[in-house]
Design a protein around this motif. Structure first.
Motif, PDB file in Angstrom:
ATOM      1  N   THR A 197      -8.683   3.768  -4.939  1.00  0.00           N
ATOM      2  CA  THR A 197      -8.139   5.007  -4.398  1.00  0.00           C
ATOM      3  C   THR A 197      -7.514   5.795  -5.538  1.00  0.00           C
ATOM      4  OG1 THR A 197      -7.623   3.885  -2.316  1.00  0.00           O
ATOM      5  CG2 THR A 197      -6.548   5.998  -2.704  1.00  0.00           C
ATOM      6  N   TYR A 198      -7.793   7.106  -5.581  1.00  0.00           N
ATOM      7  CA  TYR A 198      -7.199   7.952  -6.619  1.00  0.00           C
ATOM      8  C   TYR A 198      -6.904   9.331  -6.042  1.00  0.00           C
ATOM      9  CZ  TYR A 198     -11.926   9.941  -7.185  1.00  0.00           C
ATOM     10  OH  TYR A 198     -13.128  10.543  -6.964  1.00  0.00           O
ATOM     11  N   ARG A 199      -6.203  10.158  -6.802  1.00  0.00           N
ATOM     12  CA  ARG A 199      -5.850  11.510  -6.352  1.00  0.00           C
ATOM     13  C   ARG A 199      -7.049  12.439  -6.449  1.00  0.00           C
ATOM     14  NH1 ARG A 199      -1.930  10.061  -9.694  1.00  0.00           N
ATOM     15  NH2 ARG A 199      -2.689  11.413 -11.355  1.00  0.00           N
ATOM     16  N   ARG A 200      -7.312  13.140  -5.363  1.00  0.00           N
ATOM     17  CA  ARG A 200      -8.451  14.048  -5.341  1.00  0.00           C
ATOM     18  C   ARG A 200      -8.291  15.153  -6.391  1.00  0.00           C
ATOM     19  NH1 ARG A 200     -12.044  14.724  -1.292  1.00  0.00           N
ATOM     20  NH2 ARG A 200     -10.665  13.623   0.169  1.00  0.00           N
ATOM     21  N   GLY A 201      -7.112  15.746  -6.453  1.00  0.00           N
ATOM     22  CA  GLY A 201      -6.895  16.856  -7.375  1.00  0.00           C
ATOM     23  C   GLY A 201      -6.913  16.434  -8.830  1.00  0.00           C
ATOM     24  N   GLY A 202      -6.433  15.224  -9.107  1.00  0.00           N
ATOM     25  CA  GLY A 202      -6.366  14.771 -10.491  1.00  0.00           C
ATOM     26  C   GLY A 202      -7.693  14.296 -11.032  1.00  0.00           C
ATOM     27  N   GLY A 203      -8.561  13.810 -10.138  1.00  0.00           N
ATOM     28  CA  GLY A 203      -9.837  13.275 -10.612  1.00  0.00           C
ATOM     29  C   GLY A 203      -9.612  12.040 -11.465  1.00  0.00           C
TER      30      GLY A 203
ATOM     31  N   TYR B  79       0.830  -1.206   0.000  1.00  0.00           N
ATOM     32  CA  TYR B  79       0.000   0.000   0.000  1.00  0.00           C
ATOM     33  C   TYR B  79       0.864   1.255   0.000  1.00  0.00           C
ATOM     34  CZ  TYR B  79      -3.449   3.437   1.557  1.00  0.00           C
ATOM     35  OH  TYR B  79      -4.263   4.538   1.649  1.00  0.00           O
ATOM     36  N   VAL B  80       1.891   1.286   0.838  1.00  0.00           N
ATOM     37  CA  VAL B  80       2.738   2.477   0.925  1.00  0.00           C
ATOM     38  C   VAL B  80       3.444   2.733  -0.403  1.00  0.00           C
ATOM     39  CG1 VAL B  80       4.777   3.467   2.032  1.00  0.00           C
ATOM     40  CG2 VAL B  80       3.063   2.286   3.417  1.00  0.00           C
ATOM     41  N   MET B  81       4.005   1.692  -0.977  1.00  0.00           N
ATOM     42  CA  MET B  81       4.711   1.841  -2.245  1.00  0.00           C
ATOM     43  C   MET B  81       3.781   2.344  -3.342  1.00  0.00           C
ATOM     44  SD  MET B  81       6.796  -1.097  -4.346  1.00  0.00           S
ATOM     45  CE  MET B  81       5.326  -2.073  -4.678  1.00  0.00           C
ATOM     46  N   LEU B  82       2.593   1.772  -3.406  1.00  0.00           N
ATOM     47  CA  LEU B  82       1.668   2.126  -4.481  1.00  0.00           C
ATOM     48  C   LEU B  82       1.053   3.512  -4.281  1.00  0.00           C
ATOM     49  CD1 LEU B  82      -0.109  -1.305  -5.029  1.00  0.00           C
ATOM     50  CD2 LEU B  82       1.655  -0.243  -6.454  1.00  0.00           C
ATOM     51  N   THR B  83       0.697   3.859  -3.052  1.00  0.00           N
ATOM     52  CA  THR B  83       0.117   5.189  -2.840  1.00  0.00           C
ATOM     53  C   THR B  83       1.169   6.284  -3.009  1.00  0.00           C
ATOM     54  OG1 THR B  83       0.363   4.888  -0.441  1.00  0.00           O
ATOM     55  CG2 THR B  83      -1.812   4.473  -1.399  1.00  0.00           C
ATOM     56  N   ASP B  84       2.423   5.986  -2.703  1.00  0.00           N
ATOM     57  CA  ASP B  84       3.487   6.951  -2.998  1.00  0.00           C
ATOM     58  C   ASP B  84       3.576   7.178  -4.511  1.00  0.00           C
ATOM     59  OD1 ASP B  84       4.125   7.332  -0.373  1.00  0.00           O
ATOM     60  OD2 ASP B  84       5.930   6.076  -0.392  1.00  0.00           O
ATOM     61  N   ALA B  85       3.503   6.101  -5.265  1.00  0.00           N
ATOM     62  CA  ALA B  85       3.526   6.223  -6.723  1.00  0.00           C
ATOM     63  C   ALA B  85       2.288   6.959  -7.225  1.00  0.00           C
ATOM     64  CB  ALA B  85       3.609   4.835  -7.363  1.00  0.00           C
ATOM     65  N   LEU B  86       1.153   6.728  -6.569  1.00  0.00           N
ATOM     66  CA  LEU B  86      -0.086   7.418  -6.934  1.00  0.00           C
ATOM     67  C   LEU B  86       0.044   8.919  -6.701  1.00  0.00           C
ATOM     68  CD1 LEU B  86      -3.093   7.262  -7.774  1.00  0.00           C
ATOM     69  CD2 LEU B  86      -3.637   6.837  -5.361  1.00  0.00           C
ATOM     70  N   ARG B  87       0.584   9.306  -5.570  1.00  0.00           N
ATOM     71  CA  ARG B  87       0.754  10.731  -5.268  1.00  0.00           C
ATOM     72  C   ARG B  87       1.713  11.397  -6.252  1.00  0.00           C
ATOM     73  NH1 ARG B  87      -1.337  11.613   0.005  1.00  0.00           N
ATOM     74  NH2 ARG B  87      -1.544   9.689   1.216  1.00  0.00           N
TER      75      ARG B  87
ATOM     76  N   LEU C 297      -4.478   4.799 -10.261  1.00  0.00           N
ATOM     77  CA  LEU C 297      -5.428   4.230  -9.304  1.00  0.00           C
ATOM     78  C   LEU C 297      -4.738   3.151  -8.484  1.00  0.00           C
ATOM     79  CD1 LEU C 297      -8.119   3.518 -12.016  1.00  0.00           C
ATOM     80  CD2 LEU C 297      -8.455   5.252 -10.269  1.00  0.00           C
ATOM     81  N   VAL C 298      -5.233   2.939  -7.285  1.00  0.00           N
ATOM     82  CA  VAL C 298      -4.843   1.779  -6.487  1.00  0.00           C
ATOM     83  C   VAL C 298      -6.116   1.021  -6.143  1.00  0.00           C
ATOM     84  CG1 VAL C 298      -3.847   0.952  -4.319  1.00  0.00           C
ATOM     85  CG2 VAL C 298      -2.770   2.867  -5.536  1.00  0.00           C
ATOM     86  N   VAL C 299      -6.104  -0.286  -6.340  1.00  0.00           N
ATOM     87  CA  VAL C 299      -7.258  -1.129  -6.023  1.00  0.00           C
ATOM     88  C   VAL C 299      -6.847  -2.110  -4.937  1.00  0.00           C
ATOM     89  CG1 VAL C 299      -9.005  -2.713  -6.903  1.00  0.00           C
ATOM     90  CG2 VAL C 299      -8.062  -0.940  -8.397  1.00  0.00           C
ATOM     91  N   GLY C 300      -7.655  -2.202  -3.882  1.00  0.00           N
ATOM     92  CA  GLY C 300      -7.357  -3.129  -2.803  1.00  0.00           C
ATOM     93  C   GLY C 300      -8.046  -2.719  -1.523  1.00  0.00           C
TER      94      GLY C 300
END
Length: 410
Positions: free
Chosen positions: A377-383, A233-241, A247-250
């Motif tokens: 999960t996705y970035r709020r600003g990016g939509g 989760y940490v690795m993927l959400t860092d990449a998402l930010r 997107l992250v699914v899980g």
């Protein structure tokens, strides 16, 4: 001579730059491969993007990756550079040049050779190219030096082309033929749904639903760029930010309303104890005390499943049992259970529990508060882009169908 009315929109220098960035996945490594400065390479890429009025690259998980439009351009660039490479080897092999054809040869170099081959005179060639006779002569002279051979021989009637000049003229025509359809392909792409859906997956049992939705998207929108990768989760959400994935699914983490990330719940799964079918705990109902005596395969420290695992035993006043193996990948964890006498704590949907892989069974034990939400999960600003929203909607339909199937089975 019939002068070409339409010139290739990219210079050969830009072609090589685009291909290098695509292959090396970034400006730094590409500039080293081309032996030019990173700032010079960056300017070359920006000129190409300005010329074509598209973005060629986007930030991706492994570095710079081509956009869908950039991938079309990359394909053309690869074909052009490959053709140049073949001719380079052919000229040396036939002894027509003593030095290799330079990869930084320009369209103007090849146009000058072609114009003189067809007109037989530098003056006439200059007229065709709308330049001066002296410029044509200087260009041919410089290219001759770089190839180590003469391109033309002077005769009473003008300039007679050597075989190498005729080969370069033919090469120029082939390269132009490879590049000219680029405009048409980009124009066709402009009318289609393009973009990227890059999905990170944390461990959960229904991951194949992602590939199924990917399949639906490819049928409906064949020009989409799709990618999926697994990780923590940490690795993927860092990449998402950072914008490297979309997107992250899980398993959702219940982020706050003021967080940069937005969560969309789609389904629920249950924390489940898994064992191989011949494990003693698989033969009868067991207590938490029985489980405390076992060895375990559980998610790494810092994850919700690991925290839940430890809380089960800490709340009983016991030290959590030994966990000799930490595995992030879901199917790898299943394989480890099958190959060992350890138990595993994994998230399962009702559908998956009813269809566990051969050799695996669910341990009969009551776990408190073991339901967890799965979602996007996705970035709020990016939509979400149109394509990304289509992915989320398709995944929601799949999960809803699974839930309905579970209700019918119960």
């Amino acid at each position: 001579m019939s002068h070409d009315d339409v010139s290739p929109r990219l210079s050969i220098r830009e072609v090589r730059a685009i291909l290098a960035v695509a292959e090396q996945r970034g400006l730094s490594r590409a500039s080293q491969a081309l032996n030019i400065s990173q700032s010079s390479l960056s300017r070359t890429i920006h000129r190409a993007e300005s010329t074509l009025s598209i973005s060629l690259f986007q930030r991706g998980w492994s570095g710079a990756e081509p956009t869908p439009e950039g991938e079309v351009v990359r394909q053309h660039c690869a074909r052009l550079v490959a053709e140049m490479g073949r001719e380079r080897e052919a000229l040396l092999g036939a002894g027509l040049t003593t030095l290799p054809l330079p990869f930084d040869v320009t369209w103007l170099d090849l146009d000058c050779v072609s114009a003189v081959v067809q007109t037989g005179k530098a003056t006439a060639a200059a007229g065709v190219l709308s330049t001066s006779q002296s410029h044509v002569s200087r260009t041919l002279g410089a290219l001759s030096v770089r190839l180590g051979v003469s391109l033309f021989q002077r005769t009473g009637g003008g300039l007679r082309a050597e075989p190498v000049a005729e080969r370069l003229s033919a090469l120029r025509d082939r390269l132009r033929a490879l590049m000219l359809p680029l405009n048409e392909r980009l124009d066709r792409l402009a009318g289609e749904v393009t973009g990227r859906v890059a999905v990170g997956m944390t461990p959960f049992c229904e991951q194949e639903r992602i590939t199924q939705v990917f399949g639906e998207l490819l049928v409906a929108y064949p020009q989409l760029h799709l990618s999926a990768l697994t990780g923590s989760y940490v690795m993927l959400t860092d990449a998402l930010r950072r914008g490297e994935i979309d997107l992250v699914v899980g398993l959702l983490r219940e982020v706050g309303e003021d967080d940069e990330l937005v969560e969309v719940p789609l389904s629920e799964e249950e924390i489940t104890v898994l064992a191989r079918s011949d494990h003693p705990c698989a033969q009868q109902s067991v207590s938490m005390e029985d489980l405390a005596l076992q060895t375990w395969i559980v998610a790494p420290a810092g994850t919700p499943i690991r925290a839940y695992f430890e809380s089960l035993f800490l709340n009983m006043g016991q030290t959590p049992p030994v966990q000799p193996c930490e595995i992030v990948t879901f199917h790898l964890a299943e394989s480890m259970v099958r190959e060992s006498q350890s138990l595993a704590l994994l998230l399962y949907s009702p559908r998956k529990v009813r269809a566990l892989p051969e050799g695996l069974v669910r341990v009969t034990v009551t776990l408190p508060d073991n339901r967890r939400r799965i979602g996007v999960t996705y970035r709020r600003g990016g939509g979400l882009s149109f394509a990304q929203q289509q992915f989320v909607d398709g995944l929601a339909r799949r999960f809803a169908a699974d839930s309905a199937e579970g209700d019918d089975a119960s």
